[in-house]
Write an enzyme that holds these catalytic residues in place. Sequence first.
Site, PDB file in Angstrom:
ATOM      1  N   GLY A   1     -14.906  28.930 -22.636  1.00  0.00           N
ATOM      2  CA  GLY A   1     -14.717  28.877 -21.305  1.00  0.00           C
ATOM      3  C   GLY A   1     -14.241  27.331 -20.680  1.00  0.00           C
TER       4      GLY A   1
ATOM      5  N   VAL B   1     -18.084  27.891 -27.788  1.00  0.00           N
ATOM      6  CA  VAL B   1     -19.261  28.118 -28.264  1.00  0.00           C
ATOM      7  C   VAL B   1     -18.972  29.061 -29.563  1.00  0.00           C
ATOM      8  CG1 VAL B   1     -21.458  29.519 -28.157  1.00  0.00           C
ATOM      9  CG2 VAL B   1     -20.260  28.732 -26.396  1.00  0.00           C
TER      10      VAL B   1
ATOM     11  N   LYS C   1     -22.601  24.993 -28.879  1.00  0.00           N
ATOM     12  CA  LYS C   1     -21.711  24.671 -27.916  1.00  0.00           C
ATOM     13  C   LYS C   1     -21.124  23.293 -28.064  1.00  0.00           C
ATOM     14  CE  LYS C   1     -21.333  25.828 -22.850  1.00  0.00           C
ATOM     15  NZ  LYS C   1     -21.965  26.343 -21.790  1.00  0.00           N
TER      16      LYS C   1
ATOM     17  N   ASP D   1     -25.938  30.602 -11.337  1.00  0.00           N
ATOM     18  CA  ASP D   1     -24.919  31.524 -11.918  1.00  0.00           C
ATOM     19  C   ASP D   1     -25.460  32.755 -12.663  1.00  0.00           C
ATOM     20  OD1 ASP D   1     -22.329  32.375 -12.165  1.00  0.00           O
ATOM     21  OD2 ASP D   1     -21.948  31.077 -13.961  1.00  0.00           O
TER      22      ASP D   1
END
Length: 591
Positions: free
Chosen positions: A18, A23, A38, A134
Amino acid sequence: MPIDMIGRYRILRVLGEGGMGIVYEAEDDQLHRNVALKVIRGELVTPELARRFALESEALGRLQHPGIAQIYEVGSDEGPTGPRSFFAMELVRGLPLTAYANTKRLELPERLELFALICDAVHHAHRQGVVHRDLKPANILVDESGQPKILDFGVARITDSDIPSTRHTSMGEMLGTLQYMSPEQVDAIPANVDARSDVYSLGVLLYELISGRLPYNLERAALHEAARVILLDDPAPLSSINRKLGGDVEVIVAKALEKAKQRRYDSADALASDVRRFLRDEPIVARPASPLYQLQKFARRNRTLVSSVAFGTLVLAVGAAVSTWQAVRATRAEQLAVARREEAIASRMVAEREKRAATAALQVTDSALGVADSARAQAIREQQAATTSAQRATAEAAKSQAVTTFLTDMLASADPATAQGQDLRVRDLLDKASTVSLRDAKASQPEVRAAIEAAIGRTYFQLGDYDAARAHLDSAYQIQLRTVGPNASVVGDLAADIGKVARASGTYGKADTMLTQALAVFRKTRPANDDYVTSAVGELAAVRYAQARFPEAERLYREAIDLATARHGPDDQGVGERLVALGGFYAYTGR
């Protein structure tokens, strides 16, 4: 070259990538368990990315709940391109929320039970002062046992303290996923986002989970159109998608999706409680919107239509009454007018004769006295003007010297000879110099101290420290208010500055009050189209827009454009900037 180890973790495979990083699934060499690791990508590290990574680590570290993926370790090691930060967390093997529900072919009660578990986890986060911002199916995995796990707190906001990292979200910066954003997130005003914003996102999740579709189809919509839909449009009722979803379930979802956060459930726990009441066949707390409230919402969405109908009805009703009343009045007035016309003519002739006689008698006397009085008054005015001018010049010189000394002190403190090897920031210099300058100014004239306070406050505002700016500007404002009164130009300047600080920090009531006062002062002390007047009108327009007072905001935006055009002409850059502001307003209000 592939990465083999990060810290004590052996990399097994990539789970996802991302904007923030990668990850991995990794094995802990010490505890011999698999984790989700991560890692910030070394080539993409920026101060903002590092801040969000640290925030996510801190947010997850606060949370211990079965419904939230647990964090094990936060650390860093040396990578091929330099230091890299990582955190290891619980590895969740499962499917995204909606995919799990569809794969398992869950019935409505099972979906609602699963949703209530998610609400429990979100409520735990809120109690720890963490707002997710989110929530969406991709960030909620459900394992084989049916336990949901919330992931990805990368844009979370910590609300229970003055943690610096939570205060850098800028006005106008939207964080989250548009389809699941609350209206206040779309407005991009950080101070308005709280736990009820997550409640709205939970409402979107529930709508999608039980109906199979999102409340709004925004897939191909432009950003401004998507924002307008979220801010103003109501989603299709669930019963229009599936008749089985009418009744209490529809009411629960509608309450979670209210545009005004004050009308939503006040917590994720309250939402979960109503869902569980429905499952137990108990009365729910939420109630359908009243007919009056529905009519008000219709009126807000269709202002032009409602205004036209209401106006037309009013005109017909009032017109009938007024026409009858006017007919009676007209007959009586005509009779009275005929009787008084002759009296008026006679009276006017007598008055004219008396006026001519009186003017002739007083002409000589008035002329002589007028010359003497005029000369004496002019001498007094000139003497007073000279004295006032001298006093003002002395005061302005003292203020200018004080501000100059303050700035000189601030710059001098950055000199290597006085900094003593410290790498001082602008904020450090300001703190150091302002302490000395204000101490010296206490014995000076009040206006001198006010000038220094104002200079310090404006500098803090430019640095983004709104609390410090507000304290100094308020002090300067109170001093000047006592010294020169509420209608002095300098008081208007300070009121405008305080209003700008209040607007920037989301305190719109205070901003409205101070900017209104500033505008009133400017209109008394400056030309009608002065730039200070225009600036205050433009700032007030933005505040009214933030308060959802749209008609007033539009009027003020247009007034600012007219004032700037009158002073500088239509091709001036300032006029263009104000046109952009009006265009943005129209975009967000669907026009």
